[in-house]
Scaffold this motif. Structure first.
Motif, PDB file in Angstrom:
ATOM      1  N   ALA A 310       0.986  -1.339  -0.107  1.00  0.00           N
ATOM      2  CA  ALA A 310      -0.239  -0.002  -0.007  1.00  0.00           C
ATOM      3  C   ALA A 310       0.967   1.392  -0.052  1.00  0.00           C
ATOM      4  O   ALA A 310       1.812   1.297   0.450  1.00  0.00           O
ATOM      5  N   VAL A 311       0.345   2.181  -0.744  1.00  0.00           N
ATOM      6  CA  VAL A 311       0.925   3.521  -0.677  1.00  0.00           C
ATOM      7  C   VAL A 311      -0.188   4.526   0.082  1.00  0.00           C
ATOM      8  O   VAL A 311      -1.283   4.640  -0.353  1.00  0.00           O
ATOM      9  N   ARG A 312       0.149   5.049   1.236  1.00  0.00           N
ATOM     10  CA  ARG A 312      -0.877   5.963   1.850  1.00  0.00           C
ATOM     11  C   ARG A 312      -0.450   7.213   2.143  1.00  0.00           C
ATOM     12  O   ARG A 312       0.963   7.410   2.310  1.00  0.00           O
ATOM     13  N   LEU A 313      -1.287   8.126   2.277  1.00  0.00           N
ATOM     14  CA  LEU A 313      -1.186   9.443   2.468  1.00  0.00           C
ATOM     15  C   LEU A 313      -1.764   9.812   4.046  1.00  0.00           C
ATOM     16  O   LEU A 313      -2.794   9.866   4.247  1.00  0.00           O
ATOM     17  N   TRP A 314      -0.897  10.400   4.869  1.00  0.00           N
ATOM     18  CA  TRP A 314      -1.473  10.549   6.203  1.00  0.00           C
ATOM     19  C   TRP A 314      -1.322  11.963   6.635  1.00  0.00           C
ATOM     20  O   TRP A 314      -0.178  12.584   6.702  1.00  0.00           O
ATOM     21  N   SER A 315      -2.516  12.804   6.830  1.00  0.00           N
ATOM     22  CA  SER A 315      -2.417  14.157   7.213  1.00  0.00           C
ATOM     23  C   SER A 315      -2.283  14.272   8.596  1.00  0.00           C
ATOM     24  O   SER A 315      -3.241  14.693   9.281  1.00  0.00           O
ATOM     25  N   PHE A 316      -0.966  14.151   8.813  1.00  0.00           N
ATOM     26  CA  PHE A 316      -0.720  13.944  10.518  1.00  0.00           C
ATOM     27  C   PHE A 316      -1.043  15.380  11.248  1.00  0.00           C
ATOM     28  O   PHE A 316      -1.317  15.597  12.312  1.00  0.00           O
ATOM     29  N   ALA A 317      -0.604  16.509  10.489  1.00  0.00           N
ATOM     30  CA  ALA A 317      -0.687  17.939  11.094  1.00  0.00           C
ATOM     31  C   ALA A 317      -1.996  18.559  10.609  1.00  0.00           C
ATOM     32  O   ALA A 317      -2.125  19.672  10.794  1.00  0.00           O
ATOM     33  N   ALA A 318      -2.957  18.023   9.962  1.00  0.00           N
ATOM     34  CA  ALA A 318      -4.453  18.707   9.426  1.00  0.00           C
ATOM     35  C   ALA A 318      -5.287  17.812  10.018  1.00  0.00           C
ATOM     36  O   ALA A 318      -5.740  18.007  11.246  1.00  0.00           O
ATOM     37  N   SER A 319      -6.120  16.992   8.898  1.00  0.00           N
ATOM     38  CA  SER A 319      -7.214  16.510   9.231  1.00  0.00           C
ATOM     39  C   SER A 319      -7.045  15.187  10.120  1.00  0.00           C
ATOM     40  O   SER A 319      -7.678  14.581  10.785  1.00  0.00           O
ATOM     41  N   GLY A 320      -5.945  14.548   9.996  1.00  0.00           N
ATOM     42  CA  GLY A 320      -5.737  13.362  10.567  1.00  0.00           C
ATOM     43  C   GLY A 320      -6.056  12.004   9.944  1.00  0.00           C
ATOM     44  O   GLY A 320      -5.886  10.902   9.911  1.00  0.00           O
ATOM     45  N   ARG A 321      -6.680  12.357   8.669  1.00  0.00           N
ATOM     46  CA  ARG A 321      -7.091  11.471   7.700  1.00  0.00           C
ATOM     47  C   ARG A 321      -6.030  10.751   7.080  1.00  0.00           C
ATOM     48  O   ARG A 321      -4.995  11.021   6.793  1.00  0.00           O
ATOM     49  N   VAL A 322      -6.239   9.302   6.856  1.00  0.00           N
ATOM     50  CA  VAL A 322      -5.393   8.289   6.118  1.00  0.00           C
ATOM     51  C   VAL A 322      -6.038   7.988   4.776  1.00  0.00           C
ATOM     52  O   VAL A 322      -7.085   7.470   4.926  1.00  0.00           O
ATOM     53  N   ARG A 323      -5.429   7.942   3.810  1.00  0.00           N
ATOM     54  CA  ARG A 323      -6.011   7.891   2.371  1.00  0.00           C
ATOM     55  C   ARG A 323      -4.957   6.782   1.753  1.00  0.00           C
ATOM     56  O   ARG A 323      -3.867   7.136   1.636  1.00  0.00           O
ATOM     57  N   VAL A 324      -5.520   5.882   1.170  1.00  0.00           N
ATOM     58  CA  VAL A 324      -4.757   4.934   0.174  1.00  0.00           C
ATOM     59  C   VAL A 324      -4.591   5.739  -1.277  1.00  0.00           C
ATOM     60  O   VAL A 324      -5.455   5.972  -1.856  1.00  0.00           O
ATOM     61  N   LEU A 325      -3.359   5.887  -1.732  1.00  0.00           N
ATOM     62  CA  LEU A 325      -2.857   6.297  -2.998  1.00  0.00           C
ATOM     63  C   LEU A 325      -2.984   5.398  -4.092  1.00  0.00           C
ATOM     64  O   LEU A 325      -3.393   5.590  -5.079  1.00  0.00           O
ATOM     65  N   ALA A 326      -2.174   4.364  -3.911  1.00  0.00           N
ATOM     66  CA  ALA A 326      -2.146   3.027  -4.735  1.00  0.00           C
ATOM     67  C   ALA A 326      -1.702   1.763  -3.992  1.00  0.00           C
ATOM     68  O   ALA A 326      -1.355   1.823  -2.815  1.00  0.00           O
ATOM     69  N   TRP A 327      -2.094   0.686  -4.830  1.00  0.00           N
ATOM     70  CA  TRP A 327      -1.511  -0.526  -4.477  1.00  0.00           C
ATOM     71  C   TRP A 327      -0.562  -1.197  -5.401  1.00  0.00           C
ATOM     72  O   TRP A 327      -0.763  -0.868  -6.544  1.00  0.00           O
ATOM     73  N   HIS A 328       0.407  -1.718  -4.869  1.00  0.00           N
ATOM     74  CA  HIS A 328       1.383  -2.702  -5.710  1.00  0.00           C
ATOM     75  C   HIS A 328       1.399  -4.093  -5.431  1.00  0.00           C
ATOM     76  O   HIS A 328       0.681  -4.420  -4.249  1.00  0.00           O
ATOM     77  N   ASP A 329       1.696  -4.917  -6.330  1.00  0.00           N
ATOM     78  CA  ASP A 329       1.756  -6.148  -6.134  1.00  0.00           C
ATOM     79  C   ASP A 329       2.914  -6.495  -5.518  1.00  0.00           C
ATOM     80  O   ASP A 329       4.015  -7.022  -6.478  1.00  0.00           O
ATOM     81  N   GLY A 330       3.209  -6.817  -4.333  1.00  0.00           N
ATOM     82  CA  GLY A 330       4.353  -6.646  -3.463  1.00  0.00           C
ATOM     83  C   GLY A 330       4.813  -5.544  -2.667  1.00  0.00           C
ATOM     84  O   GLY A 330       3.756  -4.690  -2.804  1.00  0.00           O
ATOM     85  N   TRP A 331       6.162  -5.565  -2.484  1.00  0.00           N
ATOM     86  CA  TRP A 331       6.821  -4.366  -1.603  1.00  0.00           C
ATOM     87  C   TRP A 331       6.462  -3.064  -2.509  1.00  0.00           C
ATOM     88  O   TRP A 331       6.726  -3.120  -3.621  1.00  0.00           O
ATOM     89  N   VAL A 332       6.526  -2.124  -1.821  1.00  0.00           N
ATOM     90  CA  VAL A 332       6.566  -0.639  -2.133  1.00  0.00           C
ATOM     91  C   VAL A 332       8.034  -0.449  -1.873  1.00  0.00           C
ATOM     92  O   VAL A 332       8.471  -0.267  -0.833  1.00  0.00           O
ATOM     93  N   ASN A 333       8.906  -0.362  -3.097  1.00  0.00           N
ATOM     94  CA  ASN A 333      10.292  -0.190  -2.809  1.00  0.00           C
ATOM     95  C   ASN A 333      10.631   1.146  -2.786  1.00  0.00           C
ATOM     96  O   ASN A 333      11.875   1.502  -2.349  1.00  0.00           O
ATOM     97  N   ALA A 334      10.104   2.264  -3.108  1.00  0.00           N
ATOM     98  CA  ALA A 334      10.583   3.581  -3.140  1.00  0.00           C
ATOM     99  C   ALA A 334       9.230   4.496  -3.631  1.00  0.00           C
ATOM    100  O   ALA A 334       8.250   4.072  -4.262  1.00  0.00           O
ATOM    101  N   LEU A 335       9.350   5.572  -3.096  1.00  0.00           N
ATOM    102  CA  LEU A 335       8.455   6.643  -3.600  1.00  0.00           C
ATOM    103  C   LEU A 335       8.987   7.809  -3.492  1.00  0.00           C
ATOM    104  O   LEU A 335       9.844   8.149  -2.592  1.00  0.00           O
ATOM    105  N   ARG A 336       8.282   9.058  -4.081  1.00  0.00           N
ATOM    106  CA  ARG A 336       8.779  10.229  -3.838  1.00  0.00           C
ATOM    107  C   ARG A 336       7.633  11.376  -4.198  1.00  0.00           C
ATOM    108  O   ARG A 336       6.742  10.890  -5.246  1.00  0.00           O
ATOM    109  N   GLN A 337       7.390  12.307  -3.535  1.00  0.00           N
ATOM    110  CA  GLN A 337       6.290  13.262  -3.754  1.00  0.00           C
ATOM    111  C   GLN A 337       6.990  14.637  -4.212  1.00  0.00           C
ATOM    112  O   GLN A 337       7.776  14.965  -3.749  1.00  0.00           O
TER     113      GLN A 337
END
Length: 534
Positions: A310-337
């Motif tokens: 899973a790739v998730r977005l957590w708005s820790f300093a705002a709403s606190g909401r957790v949202r799923v952005l994408a699903w990979h078949d296997g590990w998520v090896n790297a990401l960049r925003q």
């Protein structure tokens, strides 16, 4: 004749200096502050004029001693803090100083800078370092400071210290202020190493540390004494329970804060504000290990990838909401925003592209890069080029169309990669222990290499002015400066899981043991305006 506070003949008890409150040894003057304790005998009565003159000299000496302590506690000589000095001057005996007194004291302290011989690095051996935080014993091997260290805070060595930071530093520097009992004397810490090779102090001229240093020098006569540049006091190292699996830091916008986000084996993600001990926020976002993490530019959210795919977005300093952005078949090896878009790379050899704030389901597949290129990912600052790397080197992809636009041939498996702040250079950390630097211009050829590691380079990051930092499986941290000279700056006892330069140019590393450390980088230019991430 030795006199007490007001010229009274001494008793059988130990006499204390009326200026610094230190126990007075036999002699004509105080060995601590040089106040005259014994003068020629005077015939005649003690007139009010003589007493008034003596009281004035005593008040001036006390105010001057306190002023010098306040200036040291405020960071002088060197990078002084005028605001802190102004606060500390309220503690002075005899009232606030005159501007001429202040200028004279600051000029005297400035003269000390010209006489300081600072080594480029600590010599090998067991080192005891004295700093505004307390004492610290650490081993240095081949120029690398080991992560294992024993620390004794000043609160342990000096029971009864004031609660406030300003007052504590004032006392350490030798200030007396409203205290009327005795000078601060630090006890020798328990559990010192049996052998010490170097005694290093960052508090040159501070009364309490200097007396403690003198005692340690007598205990370890073979140890070399060094004075290092002063540093601003910071809390102890940050730790992540259970160890880090990944970590990243970024300067917060419109603020001097630096945020650190790290993940662990249990799927928990924690965000700190450097150097605050208490976490800013913490939440379990994945069922299993957190494999990659990045902070958004606004400093309000964190993007994470996990072993659960899973790739998730957590708005820790705002709403606190957790949202799923994408699903990979296997590990998520790297990401960049980058600029509101999240790019992620998984074991399925797919690069997903998700626009934050867009209405709808998870992001779409941008490109299928092949199984041999599913290890590392970076995105240029303008969000136009995605670089993915693996056992077959590195490839460049158009961030909008998903078309491949070029290749970088490293000749070895690539374990990690990083872009410089201008998006012009890319460094590939390779399995042979070498980081190779490429120019993303037309030639796209390797222009420099940085070696010195005994195993694969697992972390690589650029700092101010093109400085390159790397780390390997053994925990060794190395840098390559602007002139191309490479050296080891330190070592963790385990693999380094995160490596980044803070906005003010300090090198930060997070280890698999959960320890976060900053490393001194003598001669490295720091940019206060650089707010970028690693």
């Amino acid at each position: 004749m030795v006199t007490g506070e007001g010229g009274t003949p001494p008793t059988a008890e130990k006499t204390r200096c009326p200026v610094c409150l230190a126990t007075a040894a036999d002699g004509p003057e105080c060995t601590n502050c040089r106040w005259t304790l014994e003068g020629p005998a005077a015939l005649g009565s003690l007139t009010p004029e003589i007493r008034h003159a003596f009281d004035g000299q005593l008040a001036t000496a006390r105010r001057r001693l306190d002023l010098k302590a306040a200036a040291r506690a405020a960071g002088y000589p060197g990078r002084g803090e005028p605001e802190r000095l102004a606060r500390l001057e309220a503690l002075l005996r005899g009232g606030p100083p005159r501007s001429a007194e202040r200028d004279q004291v600051l000029a005297e302290l400035a003269d000390e800078l010209t006489a300081t011989d600072v080594p480029a690095a600590l010599p090998d051996g067991v080192v005891i370092e004295i700093s505004p935080r307390g004492l610290r014993a650490v081993t240095v091997q081949h120029g690398a400071e080991q992560a294992e260290a024993t620390e004794w805070p000043w609160t342990e060595l000096l029971p009864g210290l004031p609660d406030g930071t300003d007052e504590t530093l004032f006392c350490l520097a030798g200030g007396v202020g409203v205290r009327t009992t005795s000078a601060c004397e630090a006890r020798e810490p328990a559990g010192l190493p049996t052998t010490v090779d170097v005694l290093a102090s960052r508090l040159r001229g501070w009364a309490v540390p200097e007396r403690l240093l003198a005692g340690l020098a007598r205990r370890f006569p073979q140890a070399r004494t060094l004075y290092l540049p002063p540093e601003r006091p910071e809390p102890g190292p940050l730790r992540h329970t259970g160890g880090f699996t990944t970590a990243v830091c970024r300067g917060a916008p419109d603020s001097d804060d630096v945020l650190l986000a790290g993940g662990g084996q249990d799927g928990t993600v924690t965000v700190w504000r450097l150097w605050h001990r208490a976490p800013l926020a913490s939440q379990r976002l994945h069922d299993r290990r957190v494999t990659c993490v990045d902070l958004t530019e606004d400093g309000l959210s964190v993007v994470t990838g996990g072993q659960d795919g899973a790739v998730r977005l957590w708005s820790f300093a705002a709403s606190g909401r957790v949202r799923v952005l994408a699903w990979h078949d296997g590990w998520v090896n790297a990401l960049r925003q980058r600029d509101g878009v999240v790019f992620s790379l998984g074991d399925d050899a797919c690069v997903h592209r998700t626009v934050l704030g867009a209405v709808g389901a998870a992001g779409a597949v941008l490109a299928r890069v092949g199984w041999a290129s599913a290890t590392a990912l970076e995105v240029t600052g303008d969000g136009r080029i995605v670089i993915v790397a693996g056992s077959d080197g590195a490839s460049l992809w158009d961030a909008r169309t998903g078309a491949r636009t070029g290749r970088l041939t490293a000749g070895h498996e690539v374990a990690c990669l990083a872009l410089d702040r201008e998006g012009r250079l890319v460094a590939l950390g390779c399995a042979d222990g070498v980081a190779r630097i490429f120019d993303l211009g037309a030639a796209r050829a390797a222009r420099a290499e940085m070696g010195g590691h005994t195993g694969p380079v697992r972390q690589v990051t650029f700092g101010p002015g093109g400085v390159l930092a790397t780390a390997d499986d053994a925990g060794t941290v190395r840098i390559r400066d602007q002139g191309g000279t490479a050296r080891t700056v330190g070592a963790h006892p385990d693999r380094v899981r995160g490596l980044a330069f803070t906005p003010d140019g300090r090198l930060l590393s997070a280890g698999a043991d959960g320890l976060v450390r900053t490393w001194p980088l003598a001669g490295i230019h720091r940019s206060d305006s650089d707010k970028g991430g690693p």
